[in-house]
Design a protein around this motif. Structure first.
Motif, PDB file in Angstrom:
ATOM      1  N   LEU A  73       0.831  -1.199   0.000  1.00 46.17           N
ATOM      2  CA  LEU A  73       0.000   0.000   0.000  1.00 46.17           C
ATOM      3  C   LEU A  73       0.872   1.258   0.000  1.00 46.17           C
ATOM      4  O   LEU A  73       0.633   2.200  -0.770  1.00 46.17           O
ATOM      5  CB  LEU A  73      -0.917  -0.028   1.220  1.00 46.17           C
ATOM      6  CG  LEU A  73      -1.996   1.047   1.344  1.00 46.17           C
ATOM      7  CD1 LEU A  73      -2.871   1.082   0.114  1.00 46.17           C
ATOM      8  CD2 LEU A  73      -2.831   0.800   2.592  1.00 46.17           C
ATOM      9  N   PHE A  74       1.888   1.279   0.844  1.00 48.35           N
ATOM     10  CA  PHE A  74       2.793   2.423   0.901  1.00 48.35           C
ATOM     11  C   PHE A  74       3.497   2.639  -0.440  1.00 48.35           C
ATOM     12  O   PHE A  74       3.611   3.778  -0.922  1.00 48.35           O
ATOM     13  CB  PHE A  74       3.828   2.207   2.012  1.00 48.35           C
ATOM     14  CG  PHE A  74       4.971   3.189   1.976  1.00 48.35           C
ATOM     15  CD1 PHE A  74       4.817   4.467   2.477  1.00 48.35           C
ATOM     16  CD2 PHE A  74       6.194   2.828   1.424  1.00 48.35           C
ATOM     17  CE1 PHE A  74       5.872   5.383   2.437  1.00 48.35           C
ATOM     18  CE2 PHE A  74       7.244   3.725   1.381  1.00 48.35           C
ATOM     19  CZ  PHE A  74       7.079   5.012   1.885  1.00 48.35           C
ATOM     20  N   SER A  75       3.963   1.559  -1.034  1.00 46.75           N
ATOM     21  CA  SER A  75       4.709   1.676  -2.297  1.00 46.75           C
ATOM     22  C   SER A  75       3.860   2.285  -3.396  1.00 46.75           C
ATOM     23  O   SER A  75       4.323   3.157  -4.151  1.00 46.75           O
ATOM     24  CB  SER A  75       5.223   0.298  -2.720  1.00 46.75           C
ATOM     25  OG  SER A  75       6.087  -0.251  -1.751  1.00 46.75           O
ATOM     26  N   PHE A  76       2.605   1.856  -3.489  1.00 51.01           N
ATOM     27  CA  PHE A  76       1.751   2.420  -4.544  1.00 51.01           C
ATOM     28  C   PHE A  76       1.306   3.845  -4.213  1.00 51.01           C
ATOM     29  O   PHE A  76       0.973   4.610  -5.115  1.00 51.01           O
ATOM     30  CB  PHE A  76       0.565   1.502  -4.819  1.00 51.01           C
ATOM     31  CG  PHE A  76       0.890   0.478  -5.871  1.00 51.01           C
ATOM     32  CD1 PHE A  76       0.712   0.765  -7.216  1.00 51.01           C
ATOM     33  CD2 PHE A  76       1.425  -0.742  -5.522  1.00 51.01           C
ATOM     34  CE1 PHE A  76       1.050  -0.149  -8.194  1.00 51.01           C
ATOM     35  CE2 PHE A  76       1.768  -1.668  -6.490  1.00 51.01           C
ATOM     36  CZ  PHE A  76       1.585  -1.373  -7.835  1.00 51.01           C
ATOM     37  N   ALA A  81       1.929   9.322  -5.923  1.00 54.20           N
ATOM     38  CA  ALA A  81       2.416  10.668  -5.621  1.00 54.20           C
ATOM     39  C   ALA A  81       3.303  11.178  -6.751  1.00 54.20           C
ATOM     40  O   ALA A  81       3.231  12.352  -7.139  1.00 54.20           O
ATOM     41  CB  ALA A  81       3.178  10.659  -4.300  1.00 54.20           C
ATOM     42  N   GLN A  82       4.133  10.300  -7.285  1.00 54.86           N
ATOM     43  CA  GLN A  82       4.981  10.667  -8.420  1.00 54.86           C
ATOM     44  C   GLN A  82       4.128  11.116  -9.605  1.00 54.86           C
ATOM     45  O   GLN A  82       4.417  12.127 -10.256  1.00 54.86           O
ATOM     46  CB  GLN A  82       5.835   9.467  -8.825  1.00 54.86           C
ATOM     47  CG  GLN A  82       6.557   9.576 -10.150  1.00 54.86           C
ATOM     48  CD  GLN A  82       7.836  10.380 -10.065  1.00 54.86           C
ATOM     49  OE1 GLN A  82       8.354  10.591  -8.981  1.00 54.86           O
ATOM     50  NE2 GLN A  82       8.351  10.827 -11.210  1.00 54.86           N
ATOM     51  N   MET A  83       3.060  10.376  -9.887  1.00 60.17           N
ATOM     52  CA  MET A  83       2.215  10.701 -11.025  1.00 60.17           C
ATOM     53  C   MET A  83       1.452  12.009 -10.801  1.00 60.17           C
ATOM     54  O   MET A  83       1.237  12.788 -11.728  1.00 60.17           O
ATOM     55  CB  MET A  83       1.230   9.560 -11.297  1.00 60.17           C
ATOM     56  CG  MET A  83       1.897   8.198 -11.522  1.00 60.17           C
ATOM     57  SD  MET A  83       3.146   8.219 -12.816  1.00 60.17           S
ATOM     58  CE  MET A  83       2.134   8.504 -14.250  1.00 60.17           C
ATOM     59  N   ARG A  84       1.050  12.270  -9.574  1.00 54.33           N
ATOM     60  CA  ARG A  84       0.369  13.529  -9.270  1.00 54.33           C
ATOM     61  C   ARG A  84       1.320  14.705  -9.421  1.00 54.33           C
ATOM     62  O   ARG A  84       0.979  15.732 -10.020  1.00 54.33           O
ATOM     63  CB  ARG A  84      -0.195  13.505  -7.847  1.00 54.33           C
ATOM     64  CG  ARG A  84      -1.457  12.681  -7.677  1.00 54.33           C
ATOM     65  CD  ARG A  84      -1.946  12.753  -6.251  1.00 54.33           C
ATOM     66  NE  ARG A  84      -2.355  14.103  -5.894  1.00 54.33           N
ATOM     67  CZ  ARG A  84      -2.620  14.486  -4.643  1.00 54.33           C
ATOM     68  NH1 ARG A  84      -2.488  13.628  -3.640  1.00 54.33           N
ATOM     69  NH2 ARG A  84      -3.008  15.716  -4.393  1.00 54.33           N
ATOM     70  N   LEU A  85       2.521  14.580  -8.856  1.00 56.23           N
ATOM     71  CA  LEU A  85       3.491  15.667  -8.931  1.00 56.23           C
ATOM     72  C   LEU A  85       3.919  15.932 -10.371  1.00 56.23           C
ATOM     73  O   LEU A  85       4.240  17.068 -10.732  1.00 56.23           O
ATOM     74  CB  LEU A  85       4.711  15.328  -8.070  1.00 56.23           C
ATOM     75  CG  LEU A  85       4.491  15.355  -6.554  1.00 56.23           C
ATOM     76  CD1 LEU A  85       5.698  14.790  -5.817  1.00 56.23           C
ATOM     77  CD2 LEU A  85       4.192  16.775  -6.068  1.00 56.23           C
ATOM     78  N   GLY A 233       7.425   7.522 -14.045  1.00 55.25           N
ATOM     79  CA  GLY A 233       6.408   6.822 -13.273  1.00 55.25           C
ATOM     80  C   GLY A 233       5.711   5.738 -14.069  1.00 55.25           C
ATOM     81  O   GLY A 233       5.479   4.630 -13.579  1.00 55.25           O
ATOM     82  N   LEU A 234       5.378   6.040 -15.325  1.00 47.49           N
ATOM     83  CA  LEU A 234       4.698   5.057 -16.168  1.00 47.49           C
ATOM     84  C   LEU A 234       5.592   3.855 -16.466  1.00 47.49           C
ATOM     85  O   LEU A 234       5.107   2.714 -16.531  1.00 47.49           O
ATOM     86  CB  LEU A 234       4.247   5.715 -17.475  1.00 47.49           C
ATOM     87  CG  LEU A 234       3.109   6.731 -17.358  1.00 47.49           C
ATOM     88  CD1 LEU A 234       2.870   7.405 -18.696  1.00 47.49           C
ATOM     89  CD2 LEU A 234       1.838   6.056 -16.846  1.00 47.49           C
ATOM     90  N   LEU A 262      11.700   5.595  -7.788  1.00 51.46           N
ATOM     91  CA  LEU A 262      11.070   6.898  -8.018  1.00 51.46           C
ATOM     92  C   LEU A 262      11.524   7.943  -7.003  1.00 51.46           C
ATOM     93  O   LEU A 262      11.512   9.147  -7.303  1.00 51.46           O
ATOM     94  CB  LEU A 262       9.552   6.758  -7.973  1.00 51.46           C
ATOM     95  CG  LEU A 262       8.931   5.944  -9.112  1.00 51.46           C
ATOM     96  CD1 LEU A 262       7.424   5.871  -8.963  1.00 51.46           C
ATOM     97  CD2 LEU A 262       9.308   6.531 -10.462  1.00 51.46           C
ATOM     98  N   LEU A 263      11.918   7.517  -5.823  1.00 50.44           N
ATOM     99  CA  LEU A 263      12.399   8.476  -4.829  1.00 50.44           C
ATOM    100  C   LEU A 263      13.763   9.041  -5.206  1.00 50.44           C
ATOM    101  O   LEU A 263      14.171  10.087  -4.688  1.00 50.44           O
ATOM    102  CB  LEU A 263      12.465   7.817  -3.448  1.00 50.44           C
ATOM    103  CG  LEU A 263      11.118   7.570  -2.753  1.00 50.44           C
ATOM    104  CD1 LEU A 263      11.315   6.768  -1.480  1.00 50.44           C
ATOM    105  CD2 LEU A 263      10.411   8.879  -2.444  1.00 50.44           C
ATOM    106  N   LEU A 264      14.484   8.350  -6.108  1.00 54.41           N
ATOM    107  CA  LEU A 264      15.766   8.858  -6.591  1.00 54.41           C
ATOM    108  C   LEU A 264      15.495   9.896  -7.686  1.00 54.41           C
ATOM    109  O   LEU A 264      15.457   9.580  -8.870  1.00 54.41           O
ATOM    110  CB  LEU A 264      16.622   7.713  -7.147  1.00 54.41           C
ATOM    111  CG  LEU A 264      17.056   6.649  -6.131  1.00 54.41           C
ATOM    112  CD1 LEU A 264      17.712   5.482  -6.853  1.00 54.41           C
ATOM    113  CD2 LEU A 264      18.010   7.258  -5.112  1.00 54.41           C
TER     114      LEU A 264
END
Length: 415
Positions: A73-76, A81-85, A233-234, A262-264
């Motif tokens: 759940l946390f990972s998704f 969040a990446q896709m929103r930003l 992200g995609l 994605l955090l990198l």
């Protein structure tokens, strides 16, 4: 040497039953009367009380939390969040509404897009990102936004039922019952597709320009589109879905690796991403894991199931499971309902039980505004733009859509 329990065994059992009852009353009411607590606060205090009365030690309480579900759940949440930003959802919504289509056809595109996105990125996130932009774009085209917003909410709930990553309860079901991703998708694709088609049939006549005065479109406040961050992200999401479909690699580990990639980032600070994580939902899961495990630890859960079986109600059988899931999902919300029922079905056929739990708990969320967080998000986004959707307007769509889609699921599950 562990400390002695504060209460004798019988008193602890009564205390746990009382704590469980109060927590699920909070799930039903959305909080507790006279206290400024929401469902997450109630679940957290329930877990604290369980440890305080000595039914579970801190170590036992920690062990009762299903870590793979929390990690998945946390990972998704990180991926979404990446896709929103990156402005992906907003840019896609603007392009959809700008298509040179008649309103009924435009509604169909919204339904397909919301359903498909929710199957991968989680329905709550899709609604949170798309709803404000959809209101803004519809007002700009002089279209009544209400049918499009209702379509977004209903389609996101329906579409999220298709996969084991589409919503929190499906993630929980998939991880606890160790369901196969491909087999689950194969068996949910048809009822979900049929339900999305039926949703369009039921709503398309209401999608039209309106001559009456509409609120002036405000600022949708969406982030600008970032092509590279969206592409990154995609790519991660496509790789994860391929891993889920083609390998036996644990989904939580693969998703955690994808989130780490994605955090990198040189563009988004990790604090920006962490700020978009739904920590309250994670805490809700943790608290309910502890409270439910404590009740099972007392033996009350097993005794209740045995008593129900003696009365002829076998919760593991498809019919009773369908009915009880529908009832509990509308009483205490779908995540708590699934948490309650999972221990009952673990000894049954996991795939069949998982399909029933996932489809019924998710489709039931369309019934009323409070049936799912996605509905609440859409209604709140509309209100901020001056568009009012009350409970009756939602129910006029939600109730028939829920009954019709559950009928499709019931027929499908009977084969």
């Amino acid at each position: 040497m562990p400390a002695a329990p504060l209460l004798p065994s019988d008193a602890r059992t009564l205390a746990v039953v009382a704590i469980f009852g109060v927590v699920y009353l909070g799930m039903l009411l959305g909080g507790l009367p006279r206290l400024r607590l929401d469902r997450t606060g109630v679940a957290l205090l329930g877990a604290i009380a369980i440890v305080a009365v000595g039914e579970l030690s801190l170590e036992q309480a920690a062990a009762s939390v299903h870590l793979p579900t929390i990690l998945l759940l946390f990972s998704f949440m990180v991926i979404s969040a990446q896709m929103r930003l990156g402005g992906f959802y907003a840019a896609l919504t603007r392009r959809i509404v700008a298509l040179p289509l008649a309103p009924p056809m435009l509604l169909g595109v919204v339904i397909v897009a919301a359903g498909a996105l929710s199957a991968v990125f989680s329905n709550d996130i899709v609604c949170l990102a798309m709803a404000p932009v959809l209101v803004h774009a519809c007002l700009g085209r002089r279209l009544d936004p209400v049918p499009f917003l209702l379509a977004l909410a209903c389609a996101s709930n329906i579409g999220s039922a298709a996969t084991l990553i589409g919503n929190p309860q499906n993630m929980l079901i998939g991880e606890v019952l160790a369901l196969d991703f491909t087999a689950f998708l194969r068996d949910t694709a048809w009822p979900v597709a049929a339900s999305l088609g039926l949703l369009w049939v039921m709503l398309h006549r209401s999608a039209r320009p309106v001559p009456r005065s509409l609120p002036a479109p405000g600022d949708d406040e969406a982030p600008p589109f970032d092509r590279w961050q969206t592409a990154k992200g995609l790519i991660v999401v496509a790789a994860l879905v391929l891993v889920f479909l083609a390998t036996d690699w644990p989904r939580d580990v693969a998703a955690l690796l994808g989130a780490g990639v994605l955090l990198l980032s040189q563009r988004f600070h990790s604090s920006q991403v962490m700020g978009l994580i739904d920590w309250e939902l994670l805490v809700l899961f943790i608290g309910l894991f502890v409270v439910n495990h404590a009740l099972a630890h007392t033996g009350v859960t097993a005794q209740t199931v045995a008593w129900l079986q003696a009365q002829g109600l076998h919760l593991g059988e498809p019919g009773p499971l369908f009915g009880v899931t529908l009832l509990l999902s509308n009483l205490v919300s779908n995540v708590p309902a699934v948490m309650l029922l999972l221990p009952v079905v673990e000894g049954q056929s996991p795939h069949a039980a998982g399909l029933t739990l996932a489809l019924v708990s998710t489709l039931a969320g369309n019934l009323l505004i409070v049936g799912s967080i996605a509905n609440i998000i859409v209604v709140d986004a509309a209100r901020r733009q001056g568009v009012h959707i009350d409970w009756w307007r939602h129910a006029r769509t939600g109730v028939p859509v829920t009954l019709a889609t559950l009928a499709i699921a019931a027929v499908w599950l009977s084969f």
